[in-house]
Scaffold this motif. Structure first.
Motif, PDB file in Angstrom:
ATOM      1  N   HIS A   1      32.796 -35.323  34.878  1.00 35.69           N
ATOM      2  CA  HIS A   1      32.313 -33.977  34.631  1.00 35.69           C
ATOM      3  C   HIS A   1      32.845 -33.476  33.289  1.00 35.69           C
ATOM      4  N   LEU A   2      32.148 -32.521  32.722  1.00 34.88           N
ATOM      5  CA  LEU A   2      32.583 -31.887  31.490  1.00 34.88           C
ATOM      6  C   LEU A   2      33.731 -30.926  31.795  1.00 34.88           C
TER       7      LEU A   2
ATOM      8  N   ILE B   1      43.485 -30.105  32.663  1.00 35.77           N
ATOM      9  CA  ILE B   1      42.151 -29.512  32.647  1.00 35.77           C
ATOM     10  C   ILE B   1      42.325 -28.013  32.831  1.00 35.77           C
ATOM     11  N   GLN B   2      41.955 -27.253  31.797  1.00 36.11           N
ATOM     12  CA  GLN B   2      42.129 -25.813  31.832  1.00 36.11           C
ATOM     13  C   GLN B   2      40.969 -25.138  32.554  1.00 36.11           C
ATOM     14  N   LEU B   3      41.280 -24.078  33.268  1.00 36.32           N
ATOM     15  CA  LEU B   3      40.257 -23.305  33.945  1.00 36.32           C
ATOM     16  C   LEU B   3      39.363 -22.623  32.920  1.00 36.32           C
ATOM     17  N   PRO B   4      38.065 -22.461  33.230  1.00 32.15           N
ATOM     18  CA  PRO B   4      37.129 -21.865  32.256  1.00 32.15           C
ATOM     19  C   PRO B   4      37.587 -20.512  31.735  1.00 32.15           C
TER      20      PRO B   4
ATOM     21  N   GLY C   1      35.667 -21.317  28.488  1.00 26.35           N
ATOM     22  CA  GLY C   1      34.514 -21.945  29.104  1.00 26.35           C
ATOM     23  C   GLY C   1      33.855 -23.021  28.278  1.00 26.35           C
ATOM     24  N   GLN C   2      34.495 -23.462  27.197  1.00 26.93           N
ATOM     25  CA  GLN C   2      33.891 -24.458  26.329  1.00 26.93           C
ATOM     26  C   GLN C   2      34.490 -25.842  26.605  1.00 26.93           C
ATOM     27  N   PRO C   3      33.753 -26.735  27.222  1.00 26.69           N
ATOM     28  CA  PRO C   3      34.284 -28.086  27.454  1.00 26.69           C
ATOM     29  C   PRO C   3      34.435 -28.854  26.152  1.00 26.69           C
ATOM     30  N   ASN C   4      35.450 -29.691  26.085  1.00 24.36           N
ATOM     31  CA  ASN C   4      35.652 -30.515  24.891  1.00 24.36           C
ATOM     32  C   ASN C   4      35.657 -32.001  25.213  1.00 24.36           C
ATOM     33  N   ALA C   5      35.375 -32.363  26.467  1.00 22.26           N
ATOM     34  CA  ALA C   5      35.387 -33.781  26.839  1.00 22.26           C
ATOM     35  C   ALA C   5      34.596 -34.013  28.116  1.00 22.26           C
ATOM     36  N   LEU C   6      34.038 -35.192  28.215  1.00 23.14           N
ATOM     37  CA  LEU C   6      33.511 -35.693  29.476  1.00 23.14           C
ATOM     38  C   LEU C   6      34.635 -36.482  30.122  1.00 23.14           C
ATOM     39  N   VAL C   7      35.171 -35.978  31.218  1.00 25.48           N
ATOM     40  CA  VAL C   7      36.284 -36.623  31.905  1.00 25.48           C
ATOM     41  C   VAL C   7      35.726 -37.489  33.021  1.00 25.48           C
ATOM     42  N   LEU C   8      35.931 -38.788  32.913  1.00 23.37           N
ATOM     43  CA  LEU C   8      35.446 -39.713  33.932  1.00 23.37           C
ATOM     44  C   LEU C   8      36.461 -39.771  35.072  1.00 23.37           C
ATOM     45  N   GLU C   9      36.013 -39.399  36.266  1.00 22.17           N
ATOM     46  CA  GLU C   9      36.903 -39.297  37.418  1.00 22.17           C
ATOM     47  C   GLU C   9      36.914 -40.558  38.275  1.00 22.17           C
TER      48      GLU C   9
END
Length: 302
Positions: free
Chosen positions: A247-248, A266-269, A274-282
């Motif tokens: 997820h972003l 992972i910071q809360l929006p 609210g700007q994602p900076n990565a696609l984090v593969l879980e």
């Protein structure tokens, strides 16, 4: 149509296997450069082996370079900043040149180690970001313990400032953390499946197989330990994204904490804007990923 990629590796058997796997993907990717970061002697050996491997595949024009010899923030007394003999120490400049030589929005950098070289390149030549299609990096730990401290993963902890720079440069980043790769290992069964690689010890495949066996068994012999294959995860995430899910998110790196330095959060929006900076593969289909990597390595057997 092939996409250009640059491999940013840490010396070792896993890096050699990753490079060999990439060489089997010529219908999908085109190597635009290979970098190695780490101790001077190890980097020199890895560069020589990589150069020989590329020459065997007719890729004499692909550059092989030593990356930045240490983290962005210098260690006390210059520790950890050795270069391989004969190296010009211009790994960052070579990376900038290789990326600028690619068309805009085209090249992907696959990083399996610390991000020092890429971060320095982005700081020194921010215009090269326009040539990047993305960065896929192995690093971080979110819901599993780290492998350096209980909260920090090695690639990030080695140079947290570099990881923070890359995540903050408005470049598409895919993060492959320990959450995905902790079970992605070369065990006895997987190594047995690669036995055909060792039939010709003098071949490229034979030498990589020997390196994997030695790394798993130890140079002095032994019963064998499961060998981490995380170095290959960024390449697999690029060419076989269906093996992963994620997820972003907005990822921050702790650079100052005495006990938490290198931690990825992972910071809360509401805190990150609210700007994602990565696609984090879980998640990663480990068995399928090992099968893909196995088949790529066996394809190198002539």
């Amino acid at each position: 149509m092939t996409r250009p990629i640059i491999l940013d590796l840490t010396p070792g058997a896993q890096a050699a296997a990753t490079l060999l796997a990439a060489l089997q993907l010529s219908a999908h990717v085109r190597l635009a450069g290979v970098l190695f970061s780490g101790a001077g002697t190890e980097v020199g050996v890895a560069m020589a082996h990589a150069r020989d491997m590329l020459d065997q595949y007719g890729l004499v024009d692909v550059g092989v370079y030593a990356g930045a010899p240490g983290p962005m923030v210098p260690l006390p007394h210059g520790a950890g900043r050795s270069l391989p003999a004969g190296n010009d120490g211009l790994g960052v400049a070579h990376l900038v040149q290789a990326i600028r030589a690619c068309p805009p929005d085209s090249v992907t950098v696959c990083c399996s180690g610390q991000l020092s070289t890429l971060a320095l390149a982005l700081v020194q030549a921010p215009d090269m970001a326009g040539h990047l299609h993305g960065v896929v990096m192995a690093g971080g730990a979110f819901h599993v313990p780290g492998n350096v401290t209980t909260v920090a993963e090695r690639n990030i902890a080695t140079d947290p400032e570099a990881a923070s720079v890359v995540l903050g440069m408005d470049v598409p980043v895919t993060l492959v953390p320990l959450d995905c790769t902790s079970r992605f290992v070369a065990d006895a069964v997987w190594m047995e499946q690669l036995a055909a690689m060792g039939q010709d010890p003098a071949s490229v495949a034979g030498r990589v197989h020997a390196d994997l066996v030695a790394a798993r068994m130890g140079r002095g012999g032994g019963n064998g330990v499961d060998l981490a294959l995380a170095a290959a995860a960024p390449l697999l995430a690029l060419v076989a994204p269906a093996l992963f899910s994620g997820h972003l998110a907005h990822v921050a790196v702790e650079c100052c904490g005495t006990f938490t330095r290198g931690m990825t959060v992972i910071q809360l929006p509401q805190l990150s804007g609210g700007q994602p900076n990565a696609l984090v593969l879980e998640r990663m289909s480990v068995d399928a990923a090992r099968g893909v990597l196995r088949d790529l390595l066996l394809a190198a057997v002539k």
